[in-house]
Design a protein around this motif. Structure first.
Motif, PDB file in Angstrom:
ATOM      1  N   GLN A 141       0.737  -1.245   0.013  1.00 46.28           N
ATOM      2  CA  GLN A 141       0.005   0.059   0.046  1.00 46.28           C
ATOM      3  C   GLN A 141       0.916   1.215   0.032  1.00 46.28           C
ATOM      4  OE1 GLN A 141      -2.678   0.228   3.359  1.00 46.28           O
ATOM      5  NE2 GLN A 141      -3.589   1.814   2.606  1.00 46.28           N
ATOM      6  N   THR A 143       3.794   1.668  -1.342  1.00 50.30           N
ATOM      7  CA  THR A 143       4.480   1.571  -2.595  1.00 50.30           C
ATOM      8  C   THR A 143       3.569   2.354  -3.476  1.00 50.30           C
ATOM      9  OG1 THR A 143       5.905  -0.432  -2.035  1.00 50.30           O
ATOM     10  CG2 THR A 143       5.534   0.391  -4.312  1.00 50.30           C
ATOM     11  N   GLN A 144       2.038   1.679  -3.537  1.00 53.12           N
ATOM     12  CA  GLN A 144       1.199   2.213  -4.425  1.00 53.12           C
ATOM     13  C   GLN A 144       0.832   3.732  -4.263  1.00 53.12           C
ATOM     14  OE1 GLN A 144      -1.997  -0.387  -3.878  1.00 53.12           O
ATOM     15  NE2 GLN A 144      -1.416  -1.790  -5.198  1.00 53.12           N
ATOM     16  N   SER A 145       1.031   4.156  -2.773  1.00 54.26           N
ATOM     17  CA  SER A 145       0.731   5.446  -2.642  1.00 54.26           C
ATOM     18  C   SER A 145       1.874   6.432  -3.209  1.00 54.26           C
ATOM     19  CB  SER A 145       0.583   5.536  -1.066  1.00 54.26           C
ATOM     20  OG  SER A 145      -0.748   4.881  -0.628  1.00 54.26           O
ATOM     21  N   MET A 147       3.682   5.773  -5.668  1.00 49.43           N
ATOM     22  CA  MET A 147       3.720   5.746  -7.094  1.00 49.43           C
ATOM     23  C   MET A 147       2.659   6.626  -7.468  1.00 49.43           C
ATOM     24  SD  MET A 147       4.668   2.288  -8.713  1.00 49.43           S
ATOM     25  CE  MET A 147       3.481   1.105  -8.412  1.00 49.43           C
ATOM     26  N   ASN A 148       1.349   6.858  -6.572  1.00 43.17           N
ATOM     27  CA  ASN A 148       0.475   7.746  -6.854  1.00 43.17           C
ATOM     28  C   ASN A 148       0.864   9.328  -6.722  1.00 43.17           C
ATOM     29  OD1 ASN A 148      -1.188   5.800  -7.809  1.00 43.17           O
ATOM     30  ND2 ASN A 148      -2.329   5.650  -5.555  1.00 43.17           N
ATOM     31  N   ILE A 149       1.718   9.544  -5.813  1.00 47.75           N
ATOM     32  CA  ILE A 149       2.204  10.784  -5.524  1.00 47.75           C
ATOM     33  C   ILE A 149       3.022  11.352  -6.769  1.00 47.75           C
ATOM     34  CG2 ILE A 149       3.858  12.166  -4.177  1.00 47.75           C
ATOM     35  CD1 ILE A 149       3.061  10.525  -1.872  1.00 47.75           C
ATOM     36  N   SER A 150       4.081  10.310  -7.451  1.00 46.43           N
ATOM     37  CA  SER A 150       4.667  11.020  -8.718  1.00 46.43           C
ATOM     38  C   SER A 150       3.578  11.119  -9.685  1.00 46.43           C
ATOM     39  CB  SER A 150       5.540   9.572  -8.718  1.00 46.43           C
ATOM     40  OG  SER A 150       4.990   8.680  -9.311  1.00 46.43           O
ATOM     41  N   LYS A 151       2.549  10.779  -9.962  1.00 47.99           N
ATOM     42  CA  LYS A 151       1.663  10.970 -11.057  1.00 47.99           C
ATOM     43  C   LYS A 151       1.260  12.358 -11.306  1.00 47.99           C
ATOM     44  CE  LYS A 151      -0.408   6.643 -11.632  1.00 47.99           C
ATOM     45  NZ  LYS A 151      -1.678   5.835 -11.693  1.00 47.99           N
TER      46      LYS A 151
END
Length: 151
Positions: A141, A143-145, A147-151
């Protein structure tokens, strides 16, 4: 320690706990086994766990930064089964003269397996496995968060 090492640590813990659960199940399955391939009654087995890898400390991080070293050893940490050992406590002697494995006095050697202890070990292994699954899900979770920040 990178976040990928966290996956390895949780996975190694899950594997070790699965082995503990398998051995407890084997012990329970053989609670009445009075004759084995090695001769004599079944002996309870126990799992010995050991940690591996270098513990991340400030001194190690400083040394790696100073020397430019990327990883320490394999870079992996975790826990593993070092060995499965037989319990050396004495076997139970039960009076059963009709049993084909009885000695001249009518006593049979029964396994040194305590079902209650095996049940507790099974519950402990299951809870430890679940804790590793929870840690693995938390890492996933995060890691997914990230990666979402970098979008």
């Amino acid at each position: 320690m990178s976040f990928l090492n966290s996956f390895d640590i949780s996975a190694s813990g899950m594997s070790a706990q699965r082995t503990r659960l398998d051995i407890a199940a084997e012990n329970i399955a053989n609670v009445d086994t009075t004759r084995t391939a090695n001769g004599g009654a079944y002996r309870r087995k126990d799992v010995v766990l050991e940690s591996y890898g270098e513990k991340p400390t400030f001194a190690n991080a400083l040394r790696r930064a100073r020397t430019g070293e990327k990883t320490v050893g394999s870079g992996k940490m975790g826990v593993r089964v070092s060995q499965v050992v037989e319990d050396t406590t004495s076997l139970k002697r039960v009076y059963d003269p009709d049993n084909p494995d009885a000695d001249a006095d009518g006593y049979v050697e029964k396994p040194n397996v305590d079902v209650l202890k095996e049940t507790v070990d099974s519950m402990s292994a299951t809870r430890s496995y679940e804790a590793n699954v929870t840690a693995l899900n938390a890492i996933k979770q995060m890691t997914q968060s990230a990666m979402n920040i970098s979008k």
